[in-house]
Motif scaffolding. Structure first.
Motif, PDB file in Angstrom:
ATOM      1  N   GLY A  76      95.140 -18.535  -2.518  1.00 24.55           N
ATOM      2  CA  GLY A  76      94.583 -19.769  -2.809  1.00 24.55           C
ATOM      3  C   GLY A  76      94.620 -21.245  -2.031  1.00 24.55           C
ATOM      4  O   GLY A  76      93.538 -22.187  -2.410  1.00 24.55           O
ATOM      5  N   GLN A  77      95.524 -21.158  -1.387  1.00 23.66           N
ATOM      6  CA  GLN A  77      96.197 -22.542  -1.532  1.00 23.66           C
ATOM      7  C   GLN A  77      94.428 -22.816   0.364  1.00 23.66           C
ATOM      8  O   GLN A  77      93.877 -22.139   0.712  1.00 23.66           O
ATOM      9  N   PRO A  78      94.721 -24.415   0.595  1.00 21.87           N
ATOM     10  CA  PRO A  78      93.151 -24.798   1.426  1.00 21.87           C
ATOM     11  C   PRO A  78      94.005 -24.219   3.025  1.00 21.87           C
ATOM     12  O   PRO A  78      94.830 -24.081   3.029  1.00 21.87           O
ATOM     13  N   THR A 115      87.446 -18.397  -4.603  1.00 19.58           N
ATOM     14  CA  THR A 115      86.173 -18.374  -5.025  1.00 19.58           C
ATOM     15  C   THR A 115      85.686 -19.759  -5.208  1.00 19.58           C
ATOM     16  O   THR A 115      84.759 -20.169  -5.102  1.00 19.58           O
ATOM     17  N   GLY A 116      86.973 -20.512  -6.255  1.00 17.79           N
ATOM     18  CA  GLY A 116      86.130 -21.873  -6.243  1.00 17.79           C
ATOM     19  C   GLY A 116      85.772 -22.796  -5.291  1.00 17.79           C
ATOM     20  O   GLY A 116      84.608 -23.696  -5.286  1.00 17.79           O
ATOM     21  N   MET A 117      86.840 -22.307  -4.587  1.00 20.69           N
ATOM     22  CA  MET A 117      87.400 -23.536  -2.319  1.00 20.69           C
ATOM     23  C   MET A 117      85.897 -23.075  -2.498  1.00 20.69           C
ATOM     24  O   MET A 117      85.049 -23.770  -1.660  1.00 20.69           O
ATOM     25  N   VAL A 118      85.445 -22.113  -2.181  1.00 23.94           N
ATOM     26  CA  VAL A 118      84.558 -21.632  -0.899  1.00 23.94           C
ATOM     27  C   VAL A 118      83.228 -22.349  -1.687  1.00 23.94           C
ATOM     28  O   VAL A 118      82.214 -22.635  -1.350  1.00 23.94           O
ATOM     29  N   ALA A 119      82.953 -21.784  -2.798  1.00 23.59           N
ATOM     30  CA  ALA A 119      81.194 -21.982  -4.100  1.00 23.59           C
ATOM     31  C   ALA A 119      81.570 -23.605  -2.964  1.00 23.59           C
ATOM     32  O   ALA A 119      80.179 -24.050  -3.270  1.00 23.59           O
ATOM     33  N   VAL A 153      89.009 -28.433  -4.470  1.00 20.19           N
ATOM     34  CA  VAL A 153      88.159 -29.330  -4.104  1.00 20.19           C
ATOM     35  C   VAL A 153      88.355 -30.128  -2.967  1.00 20.19           C
ATOM     36  O   VAL A 153      87.111 -30.407  -2.598  1.00 20.19           O
ATOM     37  N   ASP A 154      89.401 -30.698  -3.251  1.00 16.87           N
ATOM     38  CA  ASP A 154      90.163 -31.620  -1.824  1.00 16.87           C
ATOM     39  C   ASP A 154      89.710 -31.320  -0.421  1.00 16.87           C
ATOM     40  O   ASP A 154      89.162 -32.226   0.334  1.00 16.87           O
TER      41      ASP A 154
END
Length: 189
Positions: A76-78, A115-119, A153-154
């Motif tokens: 989940g890391q950027p 999932t949240g990051m890509v969405a 988000v960032d």
């Protein structure tokens, strides 16, 4: 004991994006994959790494006639480097599918951070504000909306600029985001 022939229920909702629909979920199991078609899904985006069994998910999805897109992210890391470039290059392709009326389900393992990051990045690509994007993610899947972190988000805010025509121009920006210099974050840490 529940009836094993009963179709699985999905704790997610379709949200209109462009002319299509987007939803978020966790890793679909072998019993759930055939039900994805009845749920209205015609494209699955998998964010699992190879060691997490992404290929197994892909085989199951393709066996039921659903398009499979694999964007391997280790955690989940950027993403950085080639992983970042791959996600950024996929955003306009996924946006085009949504604009064409497709129904896309994005998942990782738990369906939260990756999932949240890509969405979120895809929502920003579609010119959603940060607030609109996060609200849409919460409507798609409350668990994802509650769990997506500021760093994810960032990444979406700093890497995806609506209207910028070249994702490759953004792909080289792999330095850690400097929240203070960015000016988007409120006070406190």
């Amino acid at each position: 004991m529940p009836d094993q022939t009963e179709a699985p229920t999905f704790d997610c909702n379709w949200v209109p994006v462009g002319n299509g629909r987007l939803t978020l979920w966790h890793r679909p199991g072998a019993r759930a994959v055939p039900a994805l078609r009845a749920f209205g899904c015609d494209c699955v985006v998998t964010l699992l790494s190879a060691r997490e069994g992404a290929a197994v998910v892909g085989e199951l999805v393709e066996q039921v006639g659903i398009e499979w897109v694999w964007l391997p992210l280790e955690n989940g890391q950027p993403p950085r480097g080639t992983a970042s470039e791959a996600v950024l290059a996929a955003l306009p392709v996924l946006a085009e599918r949504l604009d064409g009326g497709r129904s896309i389900l994005i998942h990782c393992s738990a369906g939260i951070h990756r999932t949240g990051m890509v969405a979120f990045a895809l929502m920003r690509w579609h010119s959603y504000t940060e607030e609109q994007g996060l609200a849409a993610i919460g409507r798609m899947r409350a668990h994802t909306g509650a769990g997506v972190q500021r760093k994810q988000v960032d990444w979406g805010n700093l890497r995806v600029v609506p209207g910028l025509s070249s994702p490759s121009a953004r792909a080289g920006q792999d330095a850690e985001p400097d929240a203070a210099a960015d000016g988007r974050l409120g006070g406190g840490s």
